[in-house]
Scaffold this motif. Structure first.
Motif, PDB file in Angstrom:
ATOM      1  N   HIS A 202      21.806   8.068  21.034  1.00 32.72           N
ATOM      2  CA  HIS A 202      22.602   7.960  22.256  1.00 32.72           C
ATOM      3  C   HIS A 202      22.949   9.353  22.593  1.00 32.72           C
ATOM      4  CE1 HIS A 202      25.048   6.831  25.487  1.00 32.72           C
ATOM      5  NE2 HIS A 202      26.221   7.052  25.048  1.00 32.72           N
TER       6      HIS A 202
ATOM      7  N   ILE B 222      24.784  11.843  25.825  1.00 28.46           N
ATOM      8  CA  ILE B 222      25.444  11.877  26.967  1.00 28.46           C
ATOM      9  C   ILE B 222      25.446  13.230  27.726  1.00 28.46           C
ATOM     10  CG2 ILE B 222      27.081  10.157  26.265  1.00 28.46           C
ATOM     11  CD1 ILE B 222      29.327  12.231  25.497  1.00 28.46           C
TER      12      ILE B 222
ATOM     13  N   ASP C 207      22.507   8.807  28.832  1.00 26.49           N
ATOM     14  CA  ASP C 207      23.722   8.493  29.907  1.00 26.49           C
ATOM     15  C   ASP C 207      22.767   9.246  31.171  1.00 26.49           C
ATOM     16  OD1 ASP C 207      25.813   9.631  31.825  1.00 26.49           O
ATOM     17  OD2 ASP C 207      26.694   7.865  30.340  1.00 26.49           O
ATOM     18  N   GLU C 208      23.049   8.588  32.420  1.00 24.93           N
ATOM     19  CA  GLU C 208      22.232   9.316  33.584  1.00 24.93           C
ATOM     20  C   GLU C 208      22.831  10.592  33.828  1.00 24.93           C
ATOM     21  OE1 GLU C 208      21.445   8.421  38.115  1.00 24.93           O
ATOM     22  OE2 GLU C 208      22.549   6.789  36.800  1.00 24.93           O
TER      23      GLU C 208
ATOM     24  N   VAL D 171      21.313   4.890  30.728  1.00 21.80           N
ATOM     25  CA  VAL D 171      22.322   4.144  31.228  1.00 21.80           C
ATOM     26  C   VAL D 171      22.980   4.660  32.641  1.00 21.80           C
ATOM     27  CG1 VAL D 171      24.908   3.629  30.700  1.00 21.80           C
ATOM     28  CG2 VAL D 171      23.061   3.714  28.749  1.00 21.80           C
TER      29      VAL D 171
ATOM     30  N   VAL E 220      30.324   1.950  28.715  1.00 25.08           N
ATOM     31  CA  VAL E 220      30.374   3.320  28.652  1.00 25.08           C
ATOM     32  C   VAL E 220      30.869   3.419  27.089  1.00 25.08           C
ATOM     33  CG1 VAL E 220      30.720   3.880  30.629  1.00 25.08           C
ATOM     34  CG2 VAL E 220      32.756   3.203  29.332  1.00 25.08           C
TER      35      VAL E 220
ATOM     36  N   LEU F 293      24.680  -1.002  24.432  1.00 27.21           N
ATOM     37  CA  LEU F 293      24.015   0.136  25.507  1.00 27.21           C
ATOM     38  C   LEU F 293      22.413  -0.313  25.860  1.00 27.21           C
ATOM     39  CD1 LEU F 293      25.456   3.305  23.969  1.00 27.21           C
ATOM     40  CD2 LEU F 293      25.958   2.218  26.159  1.00 27.21           C
TER      41      LEU F 293
END
Length: 301
Positions: free
Chosen positions: A132, A134, A190-191, A225, A232, A280
């Motif tokens: 994951h 970010i 994460d976008e 995401v 989050v 997620l």
């Protein structure tokens, strides 16, 4: 480009019989076997360390797979633990010798911090890598130009040759993706990471196009995401969970910090991150929607 592909279960790992453990996994396997033998004989780490002219901390490192093995030490421990059968002794000694084989990344020691070397071995041996991110696209899915921009951002004062060596190392890591029968990667981004123009618009557009192509591979899953998601990872930075084909090896959570990293292996430590990753993946749009999400971001650039 098709947007209909779905993986029935991205957490499935390849056939165990098709995977041969590398040096890092072998060190962990040998260490775990030595620990089981010691504990079954109710021998303390202090006594075991004394036997091999070392300390209890050396035994701890050996049992945790955090160091190489001197074959004499392994042989002496097997004797202490009452392993007299020659076949059993030789089998473990052969594994210990194989575990000492240097990894391909030894050629890059000048740009590898001590705390990252263990991760390279784990990544090479993992059957499933769940990550994951970010801030950036994961290293395994980066283009060369994007990787160079990320490296320059983090090492602005380094000579050009070291910058290129770091980029080369990152590209070498991606060789595991050429072996779909042995490795799977599941990335949840994460976008925000996809809107950050690392290296400029052209580099970023090429990176997004490459990411869309990688997401079409049968052994790569990519989810995004969105900004408006209720799920989050509050207070949590990048997370990677490594799963191995060998049933004896537990999952490892890797958490990288500014000047170091943590490796979590205890079930009580690993479980919250597994839960986070599962949450997620459920809350993010399914992998089949990822190419369209990436196209929309590219169109808006």
């Amino acid at each position: 480009m098709s947007t209909t592909r779905e993986m029935s279960d991205p957490t499935d790992i390849p056939d165990r019989d098709s995977l041969q453990p590398g040096p890092t996994a072998l060190r962990i396997l040998v260490g775990a076997q030595l620990r089981r033998l010691r504990e079954s004989r109710k021998i303390s780490r202090e006594k075991a360390g004394y036997t091999i002219r070392g300390s209890h901390s050396k035994i701890s490192r050996m049992e945790g797979g955090r160091c190489g093995f001197k074959l004499r030490d392994v042989a002496d421990l097997l004797t202490l633990y009452g392993v007299a059968d020659d076949t059993e002794r030789q089998a473990l000694l052969v594994l210990a010798e194989q575990a000492n084989a240097p990894g391909w990344w030894q050629d890059y020691r000048d740009v590898i911090p001590d705390w990252f070397e263990a991760y390279l071995g784990l990544e090479q041996d993992a059957a499933l890598i769940r990550t994951h991110e970010i801030q950036f696209v994961p290293g395994l899915l980066q283009t060369e130009d994007y990787a160079r921009a990320v490296v320059v951002q983090g090492h602005k004062d380094e000579p050009a040759e070291l910058i290129e060596h770091r980029v080369e190392l990152r590209m070498r890591r991606q060789s595991i993706l050429s072996e779909p029968a042995t490795h799977k990667v599941w990335a949840i981004l994460d976008e925000a990471a996809l809107h950050r123009r690392v290296g400029g618009a052209t580099v970023m557009r090429d990176q997004l196009r490459h990411l869309a192509e990688q997401a079409e591979l049968p052994h790569v899953t990519v989810q995004v995401v969105p900004f408006g998601s209720d799920t989050v990872a509050g207070g949590v930075g990048p997370v990677t969970i490594l799963r191995f084909a060998q049933a004896e090896l537990d999952d490892v959570v890797y958490l990288e910090h500014l000047a170091g990293a943590q490796y979590l292996t205890k079930d009580s430590e690993v479980r919250p991150y597994q839960h986070l990753m599962n949450e997620l993946s459920v809350q993010a749009p399914p992998p089949s929607e990822t190419p369209e999400i990436l196209r929309q971001i590219m169109a808006a650039m």
